[in-house]
Motif scaffolding. Sequence first.
Motif, short mmCIF file in Angstrom:
data_model
loop_
_atom_site.label_atom_id
_atom_site.label_comp_id
_atom_site.label_asym_id
_atom_site.label_seq_id
_atom_site.Cartn_x
_atom_site.Cartn_y
_atom_site.Cartn_z
N ASP A 77 0.83 -0.96 0.08
CA ASP A 77 -0.05 -0.13 -0.21
C ASP A 77 1.09 1.71 -0.16
N ALA A 78 0.51 2.12 -0.91
CA ALA A 78 1.19 3.26 -1.27
C ALA A 78 1.26 4.42 0.62
N GLU A 79 2.05 5.05 1.06
CA GLU A 79 2.70 5.81 2.32
C GLU A 79 3.21 7.10 1.72
N PRO A 80 3.29 7.97 2.66
CA PRO A 80 4.17 8.79 1.88
C PRO A 80 5.21 9.26 2.49
N ALA A 81 6.51 9.64 0.40
CA ALA A 81 7.60 9.81 0.92
C ALA A 81 7.51 11.87 0.63
N LEU A 82 7.86 12.03 -0.54
CA LEU A 82 8.09 13.42 -0.79
C LEU A 82 7.19 13.43 -0.92
N ALA A 83 5.66 13.51 -1.21
CA ALA A 83 4.01 13.54 -0.88
C ALA A 83 4.07 13.23 0.07
N THR A 84 2.87 14.13 1.17
CA THR A 84 2.50 13.47 2.32
C THR A 84 1.08 12.94 2.56
N ARG A 85 0.05 13.59 1.51
CA ARG A 85 -1.01 13.20 1.43
C ARG A 85 -1.78 12.79 -0.64
N TRP A 86 -2.40 12.73 -0.44
CA TRP A 86 -3.24 12.44 -2.13
C TRP A 86 -3.87 12.22 -1.73
N LYS A 87 -4.80 12.42 -3.00
CA LYS A 87 -7.07 12.27 -3.36
C LYS A 87 -6.87 12.01 -4.89
N GLN A 88 -7.76 11.18 -4.56
CA GLN A 88 -8.71 11.13 -6.42
C GLN A 88 -9.71 12.48 -6.08
N SER A 89 -10.24 11.69 -7.47
CA SER A 89 -11.04 12.72 -8.24
C SER A 89 -11.30 12.82 -9.86
N GLY A 90 -11.84 10.90 -9.73
CA GLY A 90 -11.87 11.13 -11.75
C GLY A 90 -10.78 10.28 -11.49
N ARG A 91 -10.39 11.27 -12.87
CA ARG A 91 -8.64 10.67 -13.27
C ARG A 91 -7.89 11.83 -12.89
N ASP A 92 -8.32 12.83 -12.63
CA ASP A 92 -7.11 13.79 -11.45
C ASP A 92 -6.95 12.85 -10.03
N TRP A 93 -5.26 12.59 -9.81
CA TRP A 93 -4.56 12.51 -8.20
C TRP A 93 -3.97 13.97 -7.77
N THR A 94 -4.42 14.44 -7.08
CA THR A 94 -4.00 15.71 -6.30
C THR A 94 -2.65 15.25 -5.50
N PHE A 95 -1.85 15.78 -5.71
CA PHE A 95 -0.31 15.33 -4.19
C PHE A 95 -0.19 16.91 -3.63
N THR A 96 -0.09 16.73 -2.66
CA THR A 96 0.33 18.00 -1.68
C THR A 96 2.40 17.77 -1.94
N LEU A 97 2.50 18.07 -1.75
CA LEU A 97 4.43 17.97 -1.57
C LEU A 97 4.74 18.72 -0.14
N ARG A 98 5.78 17.80 0.09
CA ARG A 98 6.21 17.96 1.42
C ARG A 98 7.00 19.06 1.92
N ASP A 99 6.60 19.67 2.65
CA ASP A 99 7.92 21.13 3.19
C ASP A 99 9.10 21.19 3.06
N GLY A 100 10.10 21.61 3.52
CA GLY A 100 11.79 21.84 3.52
C GLY A 100 12.38 20.66 2.74
N VAL A 101 11.91 20.56 1.72
CA VAL A 101 13.14 19.29 1.07
C VAL A 101 13.60 19.88 0.13
N THR A 102 14.83 19.68 0.70
CA THR A 102 16.36 20.32 -0.99
C THR A 102 16.83 19.15 -1.59
N PHE A 103 16.98 19.33 -2.85
CA PHE A 103 18.16 18.55 -3.61
C PHE A 103 19.29 18.95 -3.03
N HIS A 104 20.25 17.81 -3.90
CA HIS A 104 21.38 17.74 -3.08
C HIS A 104 22.27 18.41 -3.99
N ASP A 105 21.82 19.43 -5.11
CA ASP A 105 22.11 20.90 -5.09
C ASP A 105 22.01 21.93 -4.73
#
Length: 495
Positions: A77-105
């Motif tokens: 089953d799916a659990e949070p990583a870079l996204a903290t939550r998500w929801k489906q509406s028909g063909r659309d899935w909305t993902f909320t991103l985690r705050d405070g994440v930086t890439f290695h650069d």
Amino acid sequence: MRVPARLLPLPAALAASALLTGCFSATGADGSGEGERLRVAMMQPPRSGLSPLSDDAFKLSRWSTAETLVKLDADGDAEPALATRWKQSGRDWTFTLRDGVTFHDGTELDARAVVRSLTRAAGASPKPRILDGVELTAKARGTGTVVVTTADEDPLLPQRLSSPQLSILAARAYRGKTVDPVGAGTGPFELTEVDGTSSATLDRYDDYWGGRAKAPGIDVKFVPDGTARAAALRSGEADIVEAVPVSQAALLDEDLITEVPMPRTNTLYLNTGKGPFKDPGLRAAAREAIDAESIVKGVYEGRADVAEGLLGPALPWAAGLRTEVKRAAPEKPDGRTVTIGTFTDRAELPEVAAALQQQLQKAGFRVKLEVREYANIESDALAGAFDAFVLSRATVLDSGDPAAYLYSDFASDGSFNISQLADPAVDRALAKAGETPTGDARRKAVVEAEAAVLATDAAVPMLHERVIQGDAADVVGAAHDPRERELVTLDTHLK
């Protein structure tokens, strides 16, 4: 403390010594006074320059350098990583991103970065196999929200987005035609250097959103030879060794190895598009000739499970849902010549091919073998150059759901269709499995799709593997992951 060396028979010792000369640079403190770097011996070298759009993505995941929007728990089953939550509406899935994440650069993770990575993956040729039969678009909604839209309603989208091939990387990774992950991930370890197909270096990323890794870094060496990998553990030259061959396990201290049942099936793919196995009767004759139990005992020394289907004991629900499969009646081979291909990267596969050669010849076939390194044989296998191909195949590697594997390998337009199968009944069953919501109904549809494939004899499942991982006595917290996504984690370190 390092594992003391053990004596090998002289020829093996000399061979291993030659292969391991300079295998790892001298290890020790990294200058921070906080422990030793981890030395990891990997089985397969990069095939595509560590591009996350290829199977190399699983190396990035196992080194904890590249991450996805979601990850999978033990049940798939799916659990949070870079996204903290998500929801489906028909063909659309909305993902909320985690705050405070930086890439290695040092750049920040935002919606535009996610859209960039997903769009590049969706438009790749070939596509990541998790997107076989899936059309998706991604759009930013502000800086912290991404909407992913599929052509059809897709109940499995969060699980798909857990595939390491859909890792989210910084803009710098996409400057050229290829995708370069060096310095572009979000994980606790930064990929800092890649030496072709020889080695890779990763350093701890101290600004990781999930905390500070316990190890200061990872030194990776690609060692395709299984004897050399086992010798690296035995001699103390490696701390973690991927995929110890069965033939070498008995030479290692049992306390240093862990045997994990894998969602991985050793299968003989039969070419249904041309050659002798275009005939269903000859495919049935090959299936009847195979004695999988003797292969398990003789080649795998009992460290595998005889296959009842394509899906093995790592998916225990499958066995209870199976019904009898109706197959074609076998015909006499009458000396028909067939060529079986396989590769050397998994040490047991050439032995499996040799055993199959004997079994099929006893049944009346004439059998030729063609064995190469995987990088030099994959394109020919996918092009249908062989009458049969022996492959060790992960069945839930990408999404935690076997429907994606079945589609990739057996759909008419599947990207890994070695059997060249084009069967309308199989396509219908695969489509149904892919459209069914997650849960019991989907599991039933998956097993029905498996039965449709087995009815064609396009693939003869022989056994389900157990991976053998070697960890030195001073290794703490190495992952033993059936899905082959984790190896070195935030908590992995040396005593």
